[in-house]
Design a protein around this motif. Structure first.
Motif, PDB file in Angstrom:
ATOM      1  N   GLY A  74     -95.544 -60.391 -62.223  1.00  0.00           N
ATOM      2  CA  GLY A  74     -95.993 -61.048 -63.436  1.00  0.00           C
ATOM      3  C   GLY A  74     -97.430 -60.682 -63.772  1.00  0.00           C
ATOM      4  O   GLY A  74     -97.775 -60.484 -64.949  1.00  0.00           O
ATOM      5  N   ARG A  81     -97.472 -57.150 -65.185  1.00  0.00           N
ATOM      6  CA  ARG A  81     -96.905 -57.099 -66.530  1.00  0.00           C
ATOM      7  C   ARG A  81     -97.684 -57.938 -67.540  1.00  0.00           C
ATOM      8  O   ARG A  81     -97.456 -57.826 -68.753  1.00  0.00           O
ATOM      9  CB  ARG A  81     -95.443 -57.572 -66.488  1.00  0.00           C
ATOM     10  CG  ARG A  81     -94.541 -56.662 -65.683  1.00  0.00           C
ATOM     11  CD  ARG A  81     -93.139 -57.242 -65.470  1.00  0.00           C
ATOM     12  NE  ARG A  81     -92.446 -57.530 -66.713  1.00  0.00           N
ATOM     13  CZ  ARG A  81     -91.153 -57.834 -66.792  1.00  0.00           C
ATOM     14  NH1 ARG A  81     -90.419 -57.873 -65.685  1.00  0.00           N
ATOM     15  NH2 ARG A  81     -90.594 -58.087 -67.945  1.00  0.00           N
ATOM     16  N   GLU A 112     -97.321 -61.136 -67.808  1.00  0.00           N
ATOM     17  CA  GLU A 112     -96.329 -62.078 -68.285  1.00  0.00           C
ATOM     18  C   GLU A 112     -96.101 -63.159 -67.237  1.00  0.00           C
ATOM     19  O   GLU A 112     -96.351 -62.959 -66.048  1.00  0.00           O
ATOM     20  CB  GLU A 112     -94.996 -61.375 -68.576  1.00  0.00           C
ATOM     21  CG  GLU A 112     -95.085 -60.252 -69.596  1.00  0.00           C
ATOM     22  CD  GLU A 112     -93.758 -59.523 -69.740  1.00  0.00           C
ATOM     23  OE1 GLU A 112     -92.711 -60.127 -69.423  1.00  0.00           O
ATOM     24  OE2 GLU A 112     -93.777 -58.339 -70.134  1.00  0.00           O
ATOM     25  N   ARG A 113     -95.582 -64.281 -67.685  1.00  0.00           N
ATOM     26  CA  ARG A 113     -95.229 -65.356 -66.769  1.00  0.00           C
ATOM     27  C   ARG A 113     -93.824 -65.114 -66.229  1.00  0.00           C
ATOM     28  O   ARG A 113     -92.869 -65.025 -67.017  1.00  0.00           O
ATOM     29  CB  ARG A 113     -95.292 -66.706 -67.484  1.00  0.00           C
ATOM     30  CG  ARG A 113     -95.038 -67.902 -66.555  1.00  0.00           C
ATOM     31  CD  ARG A 113     -95.273 -69.207 -67.306  1.00  0.00           C
ATOM     32  NE  ARG A 113     -95.064 -70.348 -66.435  1.00  0.00           N
ATOM     33  CZ  ARG A 113     -95.280 -71.608 -66.784  1.00  0.00           C
ATOM     34  NH1 ARG A 113     -95.725 -71.871 -68.032  1.00  0.00           N
ATOM     35  NH2 ARG A 113     -95.074 -72.593 -65.935  1.00  0.00           N
TER      36      ARG A 113
END
Length: 273
Positions: A245, A248, A250-251
């Motif tokens: 994550g 990226r 992101e979560r």
């Protein structure tokens, strides 16, 4: 040359630098078969991927290391092998037995790679071989998912518990590694190859996982129950997922995607496809 990127997040302000060891650290001389693999893999990985590392210095320069990684492409072992080699160590992958056929299989075995025979009477031999390598001070790379993730968004899927068995029965340093990018070259989900030279491939090496409490329980006589193995497997893969994550930006999801149903005997360690 691979790039070494600054850590992300509010505390990440600089580039970590570590001098490369003057020689590869092994329990024995690097075999000729391994040098042959290096002569093939190194330039291919350099052509296919633009490797970008974060914290490769977290791979210890000596001693047994169990490197736990997510699996996003049939090609990511090439890049992951480069990561370990560039960190000054020699990689030993747990790989599906189907890879060990013909001349290539002979070379891989001679290079110290470890075949995994799922669902057969020889299945336990791969665990013993990996344990012997770790006890002997080698770096063993394992993909606990067992194959390329089937998650449509490439997050890790449910993992096999063989990684926990190795982590709990050895004194190896357990290092989580997230990788992202090789799936852009070979998309396992669509079975398509997109040959674009120097495709970015990012690697984030995490801090070693502290398993002292769990190892103490095992040494005190607690059996390697399914509950304990799954506890440790999830602990390791949550670390890998969270690092992915971070890579990226992101979560990550709260749960792991389901693993494809296979009719195999026992729960065996993951393998590099």
């Amino acid at each position: 040359m691979p790039q070494e990127l600054p850590p992300t997040g509010p505390a990440g302000t600089g580039v970590a630098t570590t001098a490369r060891p003057p020689r590869r650290v092994t329990r024995r001389p690097v075999p000729a078969a391994m040098w042959l693999c290096v002569l093939v893999v190194y330039p291919v990985a350099s052509l296919v991927f633009r490797l970008r590392y974060r914290h490769p210095e977290r791979i210890p320069p000596t001693g047994g290391v169990l490197l736990v990684a997510n699996h996003v492409s049939v090609l990511d072992p090439l890049a992951c092998a480069r990561l370990v080699w560039d960190a000054g160590r020699v990689p030993h992958f747990l790989a599906k037995e189907s890879v060990f056929t013909g001349l290539a299989g002979t070379i891989l075995r001679a290079a110290g790679q470890i075949p995994v025979s799922r669902g057969t009477s020889a299945a336990s031999s791969s665990v013993h071989a990996a344990k012997a390598a770790l006890d002997g001070g080698d770096v063993v790379v394992i993909y606990p998912e067992g194959s390329v993730t089937r998650d449509p968004d490439w997050w890790p899927m449910q993992s096999r518990s063989g990684v926990a068995r190795l982590a709990l029965t050895t004194d190896a340093v357990v290092v989580p590694v997230a990788q992202w990018g090789p799936q852009r070259v070979h998309d396992y989900h669509t079975k398509r190859l997109h040959l674009r030279p120097r495709t970015p491939a990012d690697y984030l090496v995490g801090e070693p996982v502290d398993l002292s409490a769990q190892r103490a329980r095992v040494r005190a006589g607690q059996p390697l129950s399914g509950e304990l193995l799954h506890e440790v497997t999830d602990l390791l893969m949550v670390r890998v997922r969270d690092q992915l994550g971070e890579l990226r930006g992101e979560r990550p999801p709260a749960a792991f995607a389901a693993r494809p149903v296979r009719r195999t005997a026992g729960d065996l360690p993951g393998a590099a496809a």
